[in-house]
Design a protein around this motif. Structure first.
Motif, PDB file in Angstrom:
ATOM      1  N   ASP A 190       0.814  -1.211   0.000  1.00 44.02           N
ATOM      2  CA  ASP A 190       0.000   0.000   0.000  1.00 44.02           C
ATOM      3  C   ASP A 190       0.851   1.266   0.000  1.00 44.02           C
ATOM      4  O   ASP A 190       0.470   2.285  -0.592  1.00 44.02           O
ATOM      5  CB  ASP A 190      -0.924   0.021   1.223  1.00 44.02           C
ATOM      6  N   GLU A 191       2.010   1.243   0.675  1.00 48.76           N
ATOM      7  CA  GLU A 191       2.843   2.438   0.751  1.00 48.76           C
ATOM      8  C   GLU A 191       3.709   2.656  -0.484  1.00 48.76           C
ATOM      9  O   GLU A 191       4.381   3.674  -0.601  1.00 48.76           O
ATOM     10  CB  GLU A 191       3.721   2.398   2.008  1.00 48.76           C
ATOM     11  N   ASP A 201       4.836   7.770 -31.035  1.00 53.46           N
ATOM     12  CA  ASP A 201       5.521   8.892 -31.687  1.00 53.46           C
ATOM     13  C   ASP A 201       5.751  10.037 -30.708  1.00 53.46           C
ATOM     14  O   ASP A 201       6.656  10.847 -30.868  1.00 53.46           O
ATOM     15  CB  ASP A 201       4.725   9.376 -32.902  1.00 53.46           C
ATOM     16  N   GLU A 202       4.932  10.094 -29.642  1.00 51.51           N
ATOM     17  CA  GLU A 202       5.097  11.069 -28.574  1.00 51.51           C
ATOM     18  C   GLU A 202       5.003  10.340 -27.234  1.00 51.51           C
ATOM     19  O   GLU A 202       4.606   9.175 -27.172  1.00 51.51           O
ATOM     20  CB  GLU A 202       4.015  12.157 -28.650  1.00 51.51           C
ATOM     21  N   ALA A 203       5.372  11.056 -26.173  1.00 49.72           N
ATOM     22  CA  ALA A 203       5.290  10.479 -24.834  1.00 49.72           C
ATOM     23  C   ALA A 203       4.213  11.176 -24.032  1.00 49.72           C
ATOM     24  O   ALA A 203       3.966  12.378 -24.198  1.00 49.72           O
ATOM     25  CB  ALA A 203       6.637  10.596 -24.120  1.00 49.72           C
ATOM     26  N   GLU A 204       3.574  10.436 -23.152  1.00 50.00           N
ATOM     27  CA  GLU A 204       2.469  10.985 -22.357  1.00 50.00           C
ATOM     28  C   GLU A 204       2.464  10.342 -20.975  1.00 50.00           C
ATOM     29  O   GLU A 204       2.617   9.124 -20.841  1.00 50.00           O
ATOM     30  CB  GLU A 204       1.140  10.693 -23.051  1.00 50.00           C
ATOM     31  N   THR A 205       2.288  11.158 -19.949  1.00 52.63           N
ATOM     32  CA  THR A 205       2.122  10.636 -18.592  1.00 52.63           C
ATOM     33  C   THR A 205       0.640  10.335 -18.397  1.00 52.63           C
ATOM     34  O   THR A 205      -0.186  11.246 -18.303  1.00 52.63           O
ATOM     35  CB  THR A 205       2.600  11.650 -17.544  1.00 52.63           C
ATOM     36  N   VAL A 206       0.306   9.061 -18.364  1.00 58.56           N
ATOM     37  CA  VAL A 206      -1.107   8.675 -18.243  1.00 58.56           C
ATOM     38  C   VAL A 206      -1.510   8.466 -16.791  1.00 58.56           C
ATOM     39  O   VAL A 206      -2.711   8.440 -16.472  1.00 58.56           O
ATOM     40  CB  VAL A 206      -1.407   7.399 -19.058  1.00 58.56           C
ATOM     41  N   LEU A 207      -0.505   8.323 -15.907  1.00 62.66           N
ATOM     42  CA  LEU A 207      -0.798   8.197 -14.478  1.00 62.66           C
ATOM     43  C   LEU A 207       0.355   8.833 -13.714  1.00 62.66           C
ATOM     44  O   LEU A 207       1.479   8.345 -13.757  1.00 62.66           O
ATOM     45  CB  LEU A 207      -0.948   6.727 -14.070  1.00 62.66           C
ATOM     46  N   PRO A 208       0.109   9.953 -13.033  1.00 66.38           N
ATOM     47  CA  PRO A 208       1.177  10.539 -12.205  1.00 66.38           C
ATOM     48  C   PRO A 208       1.477   9.631 -11.022  1.00 66.38           C
ATOM     49  O   PRO A 208       0.756   8.659 -10.779  1.00 66.38           O
ATOM     50  CB  PRO A 208       0.575  11.875 -11.758  1.00 66.38           C
ATOM     51  N   MET A 209       2.520   9.933 -10.288  1.00 63.09           N
ATOM     52  CA  MET A 209       2.910   9.089  -9.165  1.00 63.09           C
ATOM     53  C   MET A 209       1.736   8.935  -8.198  1.00 63.09           C
ATOM     54  O   MET A 209       1.212   9.925  -7.678  1.00 63.09           O
ATOM     55  CB  MET A 209       4.121   9.686  -8.449  1.00 63.09           C
ATOM     56  N   THR A 210       1.328   7.686  -7.990  1.00 60.99           N
ATOM     57  CA  THR A 210       0.096   7.390  -7.254  1.00 60.99           C
ATOM     58  C   THR A 210       0.346   6.296  -6.239  1.00 60.99           C
ATOM     59  O   THR A 210       0.891   5.233  -6.573  1.00 60.99           O
ATOM     60  CB  THR A 210      -1.017   6.935  -8.234  1.00 60.99           C
ATOM     61  N   ARG A 211      -0.055   6.541  -5.001  1.00 62.06           N
ATOM     62  CA  ARG A 211       0.077   5.512  -3.961  1.00 62.06           C
ATOM     63  C   ARG A 211      -0.857   4.341  -4.279  1.00 62.06           C
ATOM     64  O   ARG A 211      -1.983   4.532  -4.757  1.00 62.06           O
ATOM     65  CB  ARG A 211      -0.274   6.090  -2.593  1.00 62.06           C
ATOM     66  N   LEU A 212      -0.405   3.136  -3.946  1.00 62.26           N
ATOM     67  CA  LEU A 212      -1.238   1.956  -4.161  1.00 62.26           C
ATOM     68  C   LEU A 212      -2.447   1.962  -3.229  1.00 62.26           C
ATOM     69  O   LEU A 212      -3.544   1.526  -3.622  1.00 62.26           O
ATOM     70  CB  LEU A 212      -0.421   0.683  -3.943  1.00 62.26           C
ATOM     71  N   ALA A 213      -2.259   2.455  -2.006  1.00 62.32           N
ATOM     72  CA  ALA A 213      -3.342   2.430  -1.029  1.00 62.32           C
ATOM     73  C   ALA A 213      -4.564   3.194  -1.540  1.00 62.32           C
ATOM     74  O   ALA A 213      -4.488   4.388  -1.839  1.00 62.32           O
ATOM     75  CB  ALA A 213      -2.871   3.034   0.295  1.00 62.32           C
ATOM     76  N   ASN A 215      -5.988   3.145  -4.344  1.00 58.60           N
ATOM     77  CA  ASN A 215      -5.981   3.524  -5.762  1.00 58.60           C
ATOM     78  C   ASN A 215      -5.699   2.354  -6.697  1.00 58.60           C
ATOM     79  O   ASN A 215      -5.369   2.561  -7.867  1.00 58.60           O
ATOM     80  CB  ASN A 215      -4.933   4.616  -6.000  1.00 58.60           C
ATOM     81  N   ARG A 216      -5.814   1.140  -6.209  1.00 54.02           N
ATOM     82  CA  ARG A 216      -5.468  -0.008  -7.058  1.00 54.02           C
ATOM     83  C   ARG A 216      -6.381  -0.117  -8.284  1.00 54.02           C
ATOM     84  O   ARG A 216      -5.934  -0.489  -9.375  1.00 54.02           O
ATOM     85  CB  ARG A 216      -5.496  -1.299  -6.241  1.00 54.02           C
ATOM     86  N   ASP A 217      -7.651   0.189  -8.128  1.00 52.87           N
ATOM     87  CA  ASP A 217      -8.561   0.114  -9.275  1.00 52.87           C
ATOM     88  C   ASP A 217      -8.158   1.116 -10.350  1.00 52.87           C
ATOM     89  O   ASP A 217      -8.199   0.806 -11.550  1.00 52.87           O
ATOM     90  CB  ASP A 217     -10.004   0.373  -8.830  1.00 52.87           C
ATOM     91  N   GLU A 218      -7.781   2.324  -9.937  1.00 55.61           N
ATOM     92  CA  GLU A 218      -7.349   3.336 -10.900  1.00 55.61           C
ATOM     93  C   GLU A 218      -6.080   2.877 -11.626  1.00 55.61           C
ATOM     94  O   GLU A 218      -5.950   3.050 -12.844  1.00 55.61           O
ATOM     95  CB  GLU A 218      -7.082   4.655 -10.189  1.00 55.61           C
ATOM     96  N   ILE A 219      -5.165   2.291 -10.881  1.00 56.86           N
ATOM     97  CA  ILE A 219      -3.922   1.825 -11.483  1.00 56.86           C
ATOM     98  C   ILE A 219      -4.197   0.682 -12.457  1.00 56.86           C
ATOM     99  O   ILE A 219      -3.664   0.655 -13.572  1.00 56.86           O
ATOM    100  CB  ILE A 219      -2.937   1.395 -10.372  1.00 56.86           C
ATOM    101  N   HIS A 220      -5.029  -0.265 -12.065  1.00 55.48           N
ATOM    102  CA  HIS A 220      -5.387  -1.362 -12.966  1.00 55.48           C
ATOM    103  C   HIS A 220      -6.081  -0.835 -14.223  1.00 55.48           C
ATOM    104  O   HIS A 220      -5.869  -1.353 -15.327  1.00 55.48           O
ATOM    105  CB  HIS A 220      -6.287  -2.371 -12.241  1.00 55.48           C
ATOM    106  N   GLY A 221      -6.904   0.182 -14.052  1.00 55.84           N
ATOM    107  CA  GLY A 221      -7.580   0.758 -15.219  1.00 55.84           C
ATOM    108  C   GLY A 221      -6.593   1.382 -16.191  1.00 55.84           C
ATOM    109  O   GLY A 221      -6.741   1.237 -17.419  1.00 55.84           O
ATOM    110  N   ALA A 222      -5.577   2.078 -15.676  1.00 57.85           N
ATOM    111  CA  ALA A 222      -4.562   2.680 -16.542  1.00 57.85           C
ATOM    112  C   ALA A 222      -3.772   1.614 -17.278  1.00 57.85           C
ATOM    113  O   ALA A 222      -3.431   1.770 -18.461  1.00 57.85           O
ATOM    114  CB  ALA A 222      -3.633   3.561 -15.709  1.00 57.85           C
ATOM    115  N   ILE A 223      -3.498   0.510 -16.609  1.00 52.80           N
ATOM    116  CA  ILE A 223      -2.765  -0.589 -17.252  1.00 52.80           C
ATOM    117  C   ILE A 223      -3.614  -1.239 -18.330  1.00 52.80           C
ATOM    118  O   ILE A 223      -3.146  -1.507 -19.451  1.00 52.80           O
ATOM    119  CB  ILE A 223      -2.338  -1.628 -16.195  1.00 52.80           C
ATOM    120  N   ALA A 224      -4.868  -1.496 -18.032  1.00 50.95           N
ATOM    121  CA  ALA A 224      -5.758  -2.158 -18.996  1.00 50.95           C
ATOM    122  C   ALA A 224      -5.988  -1.310 -20.235  1.00 50.95           C
ATOM    123  O   ALA A 224      -6.260  -1.843 -21.329  1.00 50.95           O
ATOM    124  CB  ALA A 224      -7.093  -2.489 -18.326  1.00 50.95           C
TER     125      ALA A 224
END
Length: 505
Positions: A190-191, A201-213, A215-224
């Motif tokens: 979690d920490e 062709d370009e780079a994009e930050t799709v998820l800024p630095m995010t704690r796991l605690a 926010n796991r659903d948000e992180i899984h959504g960004a990966i999917a």
């Protein structure tokens, strides 16, 4: 085999170190002897071990061996070369000899070295004679402390830089990355924190630095949501990745960039040195390391290796879901921490007993001998649970006896940057009679080195390793070791050797 340790505070004006000598052979008693560090210029050099004779001019050959009898290299824990070779052979093709790095074959397998209690290294030096007259293989083994329980490591701030270019649409590339990252997100604590940067062709930050605690659903959504797009601007991806890592940097955490790509850069900056120059400030000021994960049947091995070596990190290659799970779910979370920065090894061969030596591999990791104790010169970054093995082909002087080699490793404490050294030595009397009567893990290192050498045969003007076995013997040795050790990795090695033996040479 003899081992001894030297510990000293290198920056102190005067220092005392403990020297531990272990007698030849297994089960020998060990004894401690205090020594005093000696200074030459700005460097503190260890005093020679008890009983070591000085040269006629009074200079110890332990400290100043004859020219040409030193070998110095930066430590390397990469394994991508072996993983990619296995993938090529499984696909029915011989790997390009230029992608074969023997040290990465050797370091792909477990070793049995003694480990230290704290940060730093133990040094093991042993050897065995080959069937070629006067030639031996000498193994220098360096080991860090065991990896801590995952709950005891410091928190991690990981920035994943994911290649979503068109070439990643091939099965076993982006789909493999999605599955591996998803499994890893479940494994992290979690920490811990993650950020995700994508590039085509370009780079994009799709998820800024995010704690796991929380926010796991948000992180899984960004990966999917990762989907392949256009061309491969790897330079933009690395630059944006480091900028995101710096912005989300956490004090007291391990901050790392993890690059997942086939490294087939075809737009923007495609030169590793140019890319690294653009993010040099982030690397040097904040100590952010780069972990490269290669994927794909077509793979830019040279670019990824160069990025990781010069980016203070290392590389692996994954070809299937099982390997991806091992890297992302087991290795990465377990080895997030660092135990040594800018680690370098130097082996001094005694000219009275050694007439010729050559380091097997580490071609891209050589360091000038005089730079061993220059702590401004880049070395390798090593974490807990790692072993590093270097094999040498050594030609001994006929009938000579006594000291054969002394191996030293120097590194900086990852937090204080204080330098430390450890050493180990080998006597000619400790050489086993045959490589194939040595310990099983010594034999594993020899088989891996001979395999890599065989795959490089016919490329350039390389001299084959002494007493190189035939393909049939090599395959049999690997199979026997797999049965003896019950190690699945050795079954895989035996299979890879069998596949190579049936391809045109």
């Amino acid at each position: 085999m003899e081992r001894y340790r030297i510990r000293g505070a290198i920056l102190a004006l005067t220092a005392a170190a403990g020297l531990l000598l272990t007698g030849c052979g297994e089960g020998a008693d060990s004894r401690a002897k205090e020594t005093t560090d000696r200074r030459r210029g700005d460097h503190v050099l260890p005093a020679p071990p008890d009983g070591y004779s000085a040269a006629p001019d009074g200079e110890s050959r332990e400290v100043d061996p004859a020219p040409g009898h030193l070998s110095t290299f930066a430590l390397d824990v990469d394994t991508a070369s072996y993983g990619y070779a296995r993938r090529a052979l499984a696909d029915g093709r011989r790997p390009d000899p230029r992608t074969i790095r023997p040290e990465e074959f050797v370091n792909s397998f477990r070793q049995d070295y003694e480990r230290p209690d704290g940060n730093g290294f133990t040094v093991t030096v042993d050897g065995a004679r080959t069937d070629e007259r006067d030639w031996s293989l000498v193994r220098v083994g360096l080991a860090t402390r065991p990896a801590d329980d995952d709950r005891e490591r410091p928190p991690a701030a990981l920035t994943f830089v994911i290649d979503v270019s068109g070439s990643m649409d091939e099965p076993g590339r982006l789909d493999l990355a999605r599955k591996s990252l998803g499994a890893m997100a479940d494994r992290l604590r979690d920490e811990d924190s993650v950020a995700i940067v994508t590039f085509s062709d370009e780079a994009e930050t799709v998820l800024p630095m995010t704690r796991l605690a929380g926010n796991r659903d948000e992180i899984h959504g960004a990966i999917a949501a990762l989907e392949p797009r256009l061309s491969t601007n790897l330079g933009a991806g690395v630059e944006t990745g480091y900028a995101t890592a710096v912005e989300g940097r956490r004090e007291g955490a391990t901050n790392r960039v993890v690059l997942v790509s086939d490294a087939l850069a075809n737009t923007g900056d495609t030169d590793a040195d140019t890319i690294l120059e653009r993010i040099s400030g982030a690397r040097e000021e904040y100590g952010i390391t780069l972990f490269g994960v290669g994927v794909g049947s077509d793979y830019g091995d040279a670019l990824m290796e160069r990025l990781a070596d010069k980016g203070d990190g290392h590389t692996v290659y994954v070809s299937d879901e099982e390997e991806g799970r091992e890297v992302f779910v087991e290795e990465l979370p377990r080895n997030i921490d660092l135990t040594a920065r800018d680690a370098k090894a130097q082996v001094a061969f005694d000219p009275r007993t050694v007439s010729e030596h050559r380091l097997i591999g580490y071609d891209n990791r050589r360091v000038a001998d005089e730079d061993f104790r220059d702590d401004s010169v880049d070395g390798g970054e090593v974490g807990p649970g790692h072993t590093v093995t270097a094999l040498y082909a050594v030609r001994t002087v006929p009938g000579a006896s006594g000291r054969l080699a002394t191996a030293s490793v120097r590194w900086l404490d990852p937090e204080t940057r204080v330098p430390h050294e450890e050493s180990g030595r080998l006597e000619t009397a400790s050489l086993r009679d045959s490589v194939w009567s040595a310990s099983p893990r010594f034999q594993v290192a020899a088989v891996a080195a001979y395999f890599a050498d065989a795959l490089r045969a016919g490329s350039g003007d390389r001299t084959p390793l002494p007493a190189a076995p035939s393909w049939r013997e090599l395959r049999t040795r690997a199979a026997d070791l797999a049965t003896q050790t019950e190690d699945q990795a050795l079954h895989d090695l035996s299979q890879a050797i069998n596949q190579a033996s049936h391809l045109p040479h």
